[in-house]
Motif scaffolding. Sequence first.
Motif, PDB file in Angstrom:
ATOM      1  N   PHE A  18      11.126  -4.731  -8.344  1.00  0.00           N
ATOM      2  CA  PHE A  18      10.038  -4.811  -7.543  1.00  0.00           C
ATOM      3  C   PHE A  18      10.792  -3.515  -6.732  1.00  0.00           C
ATOM      4  CE2 PHE A  18       8.345  -6.860  -3.154  1.00  0.00           C
ATOM      5  CZ  PHE A  18       7.467  -7.542  -4.100  1.00  0.00           C
ATOM      6  N   TYR A  19      10.047  -2.376  -6.810  1.00  0.00           N
ATOM      7  CA  TYR A  19       9.728  -1.332  -5.891  1.00  0.00           C
ATOM      8  C   TYR A  19       8.657  -0.472  -6.838  1.00  0.00           C
ATOM      9  CZ  TYR A  19      12.169   0.966 -10.694  1.00  0.00           C
ATOM     10  OH  TYR A  19      12.410   1.415 -11.135  1.00  0.00           O
ATOM     11  N   ILE A  20       8.430   0.252  -6.902  1.00  0.00           N
ATOM     12  CA  ILE A  20       6.929   1.186  -6.772  1.00  0.00           C
ATOM     13  C   ILE A  20       7.666   2.460  -6.754  1.00  0.00           C
ATOM     14  CG2 ILE A  20       4.975   2.311  -5.749  1.00  0.00           C
ATOM     15  CD1 ILE A  20       4.780   0.431  -3.447  1.00  0.00           C
ATOM     16  N   ASN A  21       7.361   3.325  -8.515  1.00  0.00           N
ATOM     17  CA  ASN A  21       7.601   4.576  -8.904  1.00  0.00           C
ATOM     18  C   ASN A  21       6.723   4.775  -9.776  1.00  0.00           C
ATOM     19  OD1 ASN A  21       9.417   6.548  -9.399  1.00  0.00           O
ATOM     20  ND2 ASN A  21      10.867   5.445 -11.199  1.00  0.00           N
ATOM     21  N   LEU A  22       5.736   5.588  -8.876  1.00  0.00           N
ATOM     22  CA  LEU A  22       4.573   6.244  -9.778  1.00  0.00           C
ATOM     23  C   LEU A  22       4.992   7.159 -10.740  1.00  0.00           C
ATOM     24  CD1 LEU A  22       2.235   6.881  -6.836  1.00  0.00           C
ATOM     25  CD2 LEU A  22       1.932   4.705  -8.065  1.00  0.00           C
ATOM     26  N   GLY A  23       4.549   7.033 -11.563  1.00  0.00           N
ATOM     27  CA  GLY A  23       4.751   7.791 -13.435  1.00  0.00           C
ATOM     28  C   GLY A  23       3.757   6.901 -14.414  1.00  0.00           C
ATOM     29  N   GLU A 117       7.886  -3.354 -11.512  1.00  0.00           N
ATOM     30  CA  GLU A 117       7.235  -5.072 -11.956  1.00  0.00           C
ATOM     31  C   GLU A 117       5.756  -4.740 -12.291  1.00  0.00           C
ATOM     32  OE1 GLU A 117       5.667  -8.391  -8.385  1.00  0.00           O
ATOM     33  OE2 GLU A 117       4.943  -6.454  -8.602  1.00  0.00           O
ATOM     34  N   PHE A 118       5.521  -3.476 -11.175  1.00  0.00           N
ATOM     35  CA  PHE A 118       3.881  -3.692 -11.651  1.00  0.00           C
ATOM     36  C   PHE A 118       3.762  -3.215 -12.949  1.00  0.00           C
ATOM     37  CE2 PHE A 118      -0.479  -1.185 -11.522  1.00  0.00           C
ATOM     38  CZ  PHE A 118      -1.250  -2.318 -10.937  1.00  0.00           C
ATOM     39  N   GLU A 119       4.448  -2.634 -13.705  1.00  0.00           N
ATOM     40  CA  GLU A 119       4.559  -1.554 -14.935  1.00  0.00           C
ATOM     41  C   GLU A 119       4.543  -2.895 -16.144  1.00  0.00           C
ATOM     42  OE1 GLU A 119       5.752   3.179 -14.387  1.00  0.00           O
ATOM     43  OE2 GLU A 119       7.308   0.945 -14.784  1.00  0.00           O
ATOM     44  N   ILE A 120       5.356  -3.985 -15.730  1.00  0.00           N
ATOM     45  CA  ILE A 120       5.608  -4.823 -17.399  1.00  0.00           C
ATOM     46  C   ILE A 120       4.169  -5.368 -16.980  1.00  0.00           C
ATOM     47  CG2 ILE A 120       6.678  -7.106 -17.291  1.00  0.00           C
ATOM     48  CD1 ILE A 120       8.698  -5.799 -16.053  1.00  0.00           C
ATOM     49  N   LEU A 121       3.654  -6.238 -15.354  1.00  0.00           N
ATOM     50  CA  LEU A 121       2.499  -6.740 -15.373  1.00  0.00           C
ATOM     51  C   LEU A 121       1.349  -5.976 -16.426  1.00  0.00           C
ATOM     52  CD1 LEU A 121       3.167  -7.728 -11.997  1.00  0.00           C
ATOM     53  CD2 LEU A 121       3.108  -9.421 -14.173  1.00  0.00           C
ATOM     54  N   THR A 122       1.372  -4.619 -15.894  1.00  0.00           N
ATOM     55  CA  THR A 122      -0.056  -3.951 -16.758  1.00  0.00           C
ATOM     56  C   THR A 122       0.591  -4.215 -18.248  1.00  0.00           C
ATOM     57  OG1 THR A 122       0.060  -2.601 -14.771  1.00  0.00           O
ATOM     58  CG2 THR A 122      -1.092  -1.800 -16.914  1.00  0.00           C
ATOM     59  N   ALA A 123       1.555  -3.739 -19.277  1.00  0.00           N
ATOM     60  CA  ALA A 123       1.699  -3.830 -19.763  1.00  0.00           C
ATOM     61  C   ALA A 123       1.602  -5.034 -20.729  1.00  0.00           C
ATOM     62  CB  ALA A 123       3.409  -3.636 -20.464  1.00  0.00           C
ATOM     63  N   GLY A 144      -3.473   4.045  -5.930  1.00  0.00           N
ATOM     64  CA  GLY A 144      -3.520   5.320  -5.683  1.00  0.00           C
ATOM     65  C   GLY A 144      -4.277   5.825  -7.520  1.00  0.00           C
ATOM     66  N   GLY A 145      -4.292   6.224  -8.058  1.00  0.00           N
ATOM     67  CA  GLY A 145      -4.949   6.455  -9.214  1.00  0.00           C
ATOM     68  C   GLY A 145      -4.374   6.654 -10.253  1.00  0.00           C
ATOM     69  N   ARG A 146      -4.058   7.916  -9.885  1.00  0.00           N
ATOM     70  CA  ARG A 146      -3.976   9.815 -11.175  1.00  0.00           C
ATOM     71  C   ARG A 146      -2.284   8.717 -11.441  1.00  0.00           C
ATOM     72  NH1 ARG A 146      -1.164  15.006  -9.678  1.00  0.00           N
ATOM     73  NH2 ARG A 146      -1.004  13.999  -8.055  1.00  0.00           N
ATOM     74  N   PHE A 147      -0.981   8.396 -10.929  1.00  0.00           N
ATOM     75  CA  PHE A 147       0.177   7.815 -11.256  1.00  0.00           C
ATOM     76  C   PHE A 147      -0.033   6.611 -11.381  1.00  0.00           C
ATOM     77  CE2 PHE A 147       1.211  12.142  -9.867  1.00  0.00           C
ATOM     78  CZ  PHE A 147       1.293  12.837 -11.307  1.00  0.00           C
ATOM     79  N   ASP A 148      -1.033   5.464 -11.582  1.00  0.00           N
ATOM     80  CA  ASP A 148      -0.949   4.073 -11.486  1.00  0.00           C
ATOM     81  C   ASP A 148      -0.980   4.212 -12.971  1.00  0.00           C
ATOM     82  OD1 ASP A 148      -1.770   1.442 -10.044  1.00  0.00           O
ATOM     83  OD2 ASP A 148      -2.969   1.574 -11.465  1.00  0.00           O
ATOM     84  N   ALA A 149      -0.098   2.781 -13.414  1.00  0.00           N
ATOM     85  CA  ALA A 149       0.037   1.963 -14.716  1.00  0.00           C
ATOM     86  C   ALA A 149      -0.827   2.169 -15.161  1.00  0.00           C
ATOM     87  CB  ALA A 149       1.044   1.456 -15.026  1.00  0.00           C
ATOM     88  N   VAL A 150      -2.449   1.332 -15.024  1.00  0.00           N
ATOM     89  CA  VAL A 150      -3.101   1.297 -15.651  1.00  0.00           C
ATOM     90  C   VAL A 150      -3.911   2.641 -15.671  1.00  0.00           C
ATOM     91  CG1 VAL A 150      -5.720   0.095 -15.279  1.00  0.00           C
ATOM     92  CG2 VAL A 150      -3.710  -0.757 -14.075  1.00  0.00           C
ATOM     93  N   ASN A 151      -3.604   3.429 -15.376  1.00  0.00           N
ATOM     94  CA  ASN A 151      -4.673   4.656 -15.714  1.00  0.00           C
ATOM     95  C   ASN A 151      -3.765   5.210 -17.137  1.00  0.00           C
ATOM     96  OD1 ASN A 151      -6.594   6.718 -14.806  1.00  0.00           O
ATOM     97  ND2 ASN A 151      -4.810   8.403 -14.866  1.00  0.00           N
TER      98      ASN A 151
END
Length: 412
Positions: A18-23, A117-123, A144-151
């Motif tokens: 549960f943390y943010i790590n864009l990429g 967390e967000f990367e797991i949910l996106t996958a 954001g957008g550029r480094f967000d997992a959905v991108n």
Amino acid sequence: MILTYDKAIDILTSQGRFYINLGLERISELLNLLDNPQEKIKIIHIAGTNGKGSVCAILSNILYSAGYKTGLYISPHLIEYTERIKINNIEISQKDFTELTDNICTLADKNNIPLTEFEILTACAFKYFADNNVEYAVMETGLGGRFDAVNVCKNPVLSVITSISKDHTDRLGTTIEQIAFEKAGIIKNNSAVIVSTENKGFEIIRKTAKEKNTKLLSVHNNIEMNYENGINHIVYNNEKYEFPLLGLYQKQNLALVFKAVEYLKINKNAVKKGLKTVQWAARLEFLKDKNIIIDGAHNPDAAIELRKSLDYYFPNQKRIFIYSTLNTKDYKTIANILFQNTDEVYFYEFNHKNAVTFEEYIKNVSFLKNIQKLQIENLEKILNKGGLKIVTGSLYMIGSLYSKIFKPPEKI
């Protein structure tokens, strides 16, 4: 390992996840092991500061009304994580959610991929949509957008960028130009992007689209909205549509939606049905029988729009606010915009690691005279007061109170 749903949530909300790590490197590696499900679905990618959730909800409901099997991926949720992933407006079951989380976490751990967390949910969303053969997946950017997992999706059928303002400045930049550059990162080569000419980041988005040889579909906010006898209508191209979502800001979102459905060639009857039946919780949600508004106005621009809508729909009503926020938000500016000295304000200290305390809040908004700390045992009494009650601020706070305000719908 075989998880229970509660255990799956524990893993997602643990300090290790549960943390943010864009990429994009980690999720790209994981999705490659899953045979890249994101490349097997038609994705409509939505980014922006305010309005992206509304655009997702409206557009996905129109596509569903048009007969398409439609996936919807949003964040955050209000009560349950399963709200984030839907097909044809039906939430993923706790069983499917748990199995997907289990499989993806196991695969990631086995291959030493430290997913957030967000990367797991996106996958999970990509895999769920691909496995269920959705025809369109409407997917909201997390941050954001550029480094967000959905991108990680390489070939969206369409990208949409909603209004841009200053938010998450610690990660996206302190200027509109910097933030717009991050949001414009969802634009892909030889694709199409929709944006309003009134968007504060329009020039950055236009420049990015040109560099990527992407079709720029610009719109003007040419939607009329009328609220009469408790019924909300919009007018577009001289055509009248019933639309239950309140909020003058929805005119900006609807301009983008209409351009999207024109680009996707969705028939008018489906558009009418989709607009008439759309639901979107906690975004100027009006509980008429209790005279309560619930709205996640969590940044200054959203507060401006909420204030405009309150003045339009509910003039001359006494206002009673229940409010809370995170320490990452510009809550002093929000207070100046939203509250008047004649308002009653109750500040709620909710359970979140970044939640502002009552003492911190009143120290920074000392100009507010009529403010009290909300005692949860008094919530029902406050909600039964005369006047308009407005529950607003952090969506995390709203989620913690949502089931106490009224019983939520049954989970599928």
